[in-house]
Scaffold this motif. Structure first.
Motif, mmCIF file in Angstrom:
data_model
loop_
_atom_site.group_PDB
_atom_site.id
_atom_site.type_symbol
_atom_site.label_atom_id
_atom_site.label_comp_id
_atom_site.label_asym_id
_atom_site.label_seq_id
_atom_site.Cartn_x
_atom_site.Cartn_y
_atom_site.Cartn_z
ATOM 1 N N GLU A 52 8.858 33.364 12.230
ATOM 2 C CA GLU A 52 9.035 34.891 10.962
ATOM 3 C C GLU A 52 10.436 33.851 10.668
ATOM 4 O OE1 GLU A 52 9.368 37.720 14.449
ATOM 5 O OE2 GLU A 52 7.887 37.574 14.496
ATOM 6 N N THR A 53 11.159 32.497 11.539
ATOM 7 C CA THR A 53 12.180 32.988 11.336
ATOM 8 C C THR A 53 12.495 31.077 10.440
ATOM 9 O OG1 THR A 53 13.284 31.037 13.060
ATOM 10 C CG2 THR A 53 13.236 33.743 13.340
ATOM 11 N N PRO A 55 11.097 30.723 7.149
ATOM 12 C CA PRO A 55 11.738 31.004 5.794
ATOM 13 C C PRO A 55 13.529 30.797 5.582
ATOM 14 C CG PRO A 55 10.291 31.801 6.059
ATOM 15 C CD PRO A 55 9.781 31.557 7.722
ATOM 16 N N SER A 56 14.008 31.533 6.665
ATOM 17 C CA SER A 56 15.548 31.388 6.639
ATOM 18 C C SER A 56 16.498 30.375 7.053
ATOM 19 C CB SER A 56 15.914 32.380 7.269
ATOM 20 O OG SER A 56 16.165 32.339 9.532
ATOM 21 N N LEU A 57 15.574 29.522 6.914
ATOM 22 C CA LEU A 57 16.192 27.809 7.177
ATOM 23 C C LEU A 57 15.921 27.711 6.372
ATOM 24 C CD1 LEU A 57 14.523 26.908 11.372
ATOM 25 C CD2 LEU A 57 16.701 28.056 10.756
ATOM 26 N N ASP A 59 15.998 28.468 3.232
ATOM 27 C CA ASP A 59 17.292 29.050 2.332
ATOM 28 C C ASP A 59 17.987 28.361 3.064
ATOM 29 O OD1 ASP A 59 15.703 30.361 0.754
ATOM 30 O OD2 ASP A 59 15.455 32.263 2.675
ATOM 31 N N ALA A 60 18.763 28.515 4.054
ATOM 32 C CA ALA A 60 20.343 27.582 4.481
ATOM 33 C C ALA A 60 20.563 25.996 4.095
ATOM 34 C CB ALA A 60 20.858 27.833 5.844
ATOM 35 N N GLU A 63 21.196 26.593 0.875
ATOM 36 C CA GLU A 63 22.697 27.400 0.212
ATOM 37 C C GLU A 63 23.525 26.257 0.876
ATOM 38 O OE1 GLU A 63 22.806 30.761 2.753
ATOM 39 O OE2 GLU A 63 21.098 31.850 1.959
ATOM 40 N N SER A 69 17.272 23.866 -4.813
ATOM 41 C CA SER A 69 15.710 24.702 -5.013
ATOM 42 C C SER A 69 15.579 24.512 -5.969
ATOM 43 C CB SER A 69 16.462 25.933 -4.573
ATOM 44 O OG SER A 69 17.655 26.531 -6.113
ATOM 45 N N TYR A 90 3.986 26.548 4.073
ATOM 46 C CA TYR A 90 5.447 27.323 3.557
ATOM 47 C C TYR A 90 5.245 25.860 1.956
ATOM 48 C CZ TYR A 90 10.130 28.797 1.605
ATOM 49 O OH TYR A 90 11.743 28.843 0.988
ATOM 50 N N HIS A 92 7.528 26.024 -1.663
ATOM 51 C CA HIS A 92 8.747 26.035 -2.507
ATOM 52 C C HIS A 92 8.369 25.075 -4.032
ATOM 53 C CE1 HIS A 92 12.930 26.647 -4.171
ATOM 54 N NE2 HIS A 92 12.596 25.716 -4.247
#
Length: 560
Positions: A52-53, A55-57, A59-60, A63, A69, A90, A92
């Motif tokens: 669950e977490t 994708p946010s990693l 994204d970090a 950023e 990206s 995953y 990208h």
């Protein structure tokens, strides 16, 4: 690119502790898993949280500028032997590279170049062809044309074994420039390559002095495989690895365009390695593959599909140290010695070895990793102008997310299925208690009685007084299991390990307050040394139901 500290700091929130708070467990396990991993890890709370977490990693990392990206594309796959499949993936696709996707999509079947991950294929194929005994054979047994150079500043090939090359301890370094660039000249001949290795190549270090990364050594291994099989390296790879394992994308030649699912970056040698098919260097870094085939490769290793289990265990061992305390070298494994939390949110850690292989070439990079302690693996394939830099934060973010989660999942499963009170049905004065404890590896053994007598002294020394809290007793999987002929249940052998409940301080490099030498963790010298050490745990439907203490031959059934 940001500094290593910048992107590494992004991984800290994955763990529930900071480095200043981390301490090794007071208990000293033998090296290996704390708990069994024979369950569907994908259904565990810890793995679900990691999924669950995740994708946010990523994204970090975008950023923070650790990944671009727009110019980077990658596919990640995490797999488990217990599901025999991927448990998470995953993808990208960077905007700049979208036109390079021949099938219009980036997925598990998309072919990349994998760079030096190819070295793993070479050693695996060699072991399947000739067995691990070939590691002890002089390379000149198969390539006699390397003999005879007595010059003091050249490689003494008569001293170099096949294993030395597989372990990167042959001292041969990189390819001669003529061979690395032979596709440009059209002169890629085995004879010329071996002549240069004998008469021109200087040793980086003497054989077996230390591990030194050696592309040229793997070029020589490719020629060994050709002599053993009377095939080209490309054909031998298909015969002895790709076909037996059903690896559909693996090749040392650019795949045909018809129906192709690939990320094919055009532009020639200086921009992209796509289509640069040098068969001299292929055994070192020339393979095409996708994450589907890397997963099948990893599962086959962990499940001993091609090699006997004892050969796999011998293969997956360190062959040399490096100047880093946390990295060793295998054949050709890059082995990272991780300190992972013993349970979720714990600041107590144990050591677990992650077997990896990294690869990189122009515009492409790859990561392959296996965690034998958790029956888990992962791969990362990357493309783009910064692919070789991008692979590092991607390797780390996947490992940091899923390896501690797998440890926590095994802890969760053990807490649900292994703890409890067990007693002899015919004599309740023979009983034991097993616990699963926060901050501690393995199964706790706070009580063990046979005919009312505290039997734990037989794990330490019979003369010891075990009535107080001086000693700690824990059980760890030994790695041996069998199916009971009497009940049909799965029986797992565990080792009993004892230690001082409040041991001497661990060394500073372990995170403790001790000095230079390690005196607090010596379980490998004492496990199985005295009488009672092995226990048979009978598991039914994933739950521990009976425990047999081998030394006393008493079987105790679950009563709570």
């Amino acid at each position: 690119m940001p500094s290593i500290l910048t992107w590494a700091s992004l991984l800290i929130p994955l763990l529930s502790h900071t480095q200043a708070q981390v301490h090794p467990s007071d208990d000293c396990p033998i090296l290996g898993p704390s708990f069994p991993s024979d369950f569907d890890i994908s259904q565990s709370k810890s793995i679900q949280q990691a999924i669950e977490t995740f994708p946010s990693l990523i994204d970090a990392l975008f950023e923070a500028g650790a990944l671009n990206s727009s110019s980077s594309s990658f596919h990640i796959d995490v797999f488990s032997t217990r599901t025999n499949a991927s448990i998470y993936s995953y993808s990208h696709s960077g905007e700049v590279l979208k036109d390079t996707l021949t099938a219009g999509t980036l997925d598990d079947g998309t072919i990349f170049r994998i760079g030096s991950v190819s070295k793993l294929f070479t050693v695996y194929a060699l072991l399947n062809i000739a067995g691990i005994d070939i590691f002890d054979h002089p390379v000149t047994e198969y390539l006699p044309e390397l003999k005879g150079n007595a010059a003091g500043n050249r490689i003494k090939w008569e001293e170099v074994t096949v294993g030395a090359l597989a372990e990167q301890q042959g001292g041969s370094g990189g390819f001669p420039l003529e061979d690395a660039l032979c596709t440009l000249t059209g002169n890629c001949a085995n004879e010329a390559f071996l002549q240069r290795m004998r008469d021109v190549k200087r040793p980086v270090v003497p054989v077996f002095q230390t591990a030194m990364y050696s592309d040229a050594g793997f070029g020589v291994l490719g020629r060994v495989i050709e002599r053993l099989t009377n095939q080209s390296y490309a054909d031998a790879l298909q015969t002895h690895l790709a076909v037996p394992l059903g690896l559909k994308s693996v090749s040392t030649f650019e795949p045909p365009a018809d129906g192709l699912n690939a990320l094919a970056i055009p532009g020639g040698d200086l921009v992209s390695s796509w289509g640069t098919d040098n068969q001299i260097t292929a055994s070192s870094g020339g393979i095409y593959a996708n994450t589907h085939d890397l997963r099948e490769l990893g599962l086959s290793i962990l499940q001993n599909r091609l090699l006997c289990a004892d050969v796999t265990r011998e293969w997956m061992k360190p062959r040399s140290h490096t100047s880093s305390l946390t990295m060793s070298v295998g054949a050709p494994w890059e082995i990272y010695r991780l300190t992972i939390p013993t349970s979720a949110k714990s600041n107590r850690t144990r050591v677990s070895d992650l077997y990896t292989k990294m690869g990189g070439q122009v515009a492409y990079a790859g990561i392959f990793a296996l965690s034998p302690d958790h029956d888990l693996g992962y791969s990362v394939l990357v493309a783009g102008e910064n692919a070789t830099q991008d692979r590092i934060p991607l390797r780390d973010v996947v490992g940091t997310a899923f390896i501690p989660a797998a440890e926590a999942a095994a802890f969760e499963n053990a807490a649900s299925n292994y703890g409890g009170v067990f007693a002899d049905p015919n004599n309740e004065s023979s009983n034991l208690t097993l616990t699963v404890d926060d901050d501690k590896p393995g199964l706790g053994l706070p009580a063990l009685f046979v005919d009312g007598v505290d039997w734990r002294a037989n794990i330490t020394q019979p003369a010891f007084d075990v009535s107080g809290d001086l000693f700690s007793y824990r059980l760890y999987p030994s790695g041996t299991e069998y199916v009971s002929p009497a009940t049909g249940a799965l029986v797992k052998l565990f080792n009993a390990v004892w230690g001082i409940a409040k041991p001497m301080p661990r060394t500073l490099v372990d995170g403790g307050e001790g000095g230079l030498f390690e005196d607090a963790c010596m379980s490998w010298t004492e496990t199985g040394f005295y009488t009672t050490s092995d226990f048979e745990l009978e598991v039914v439907g994933g739950r521990l139901e009976r425990v047999r203490m081998m030394d006393s031959n008493v079987t105790m059934a679950r009563v709570g």
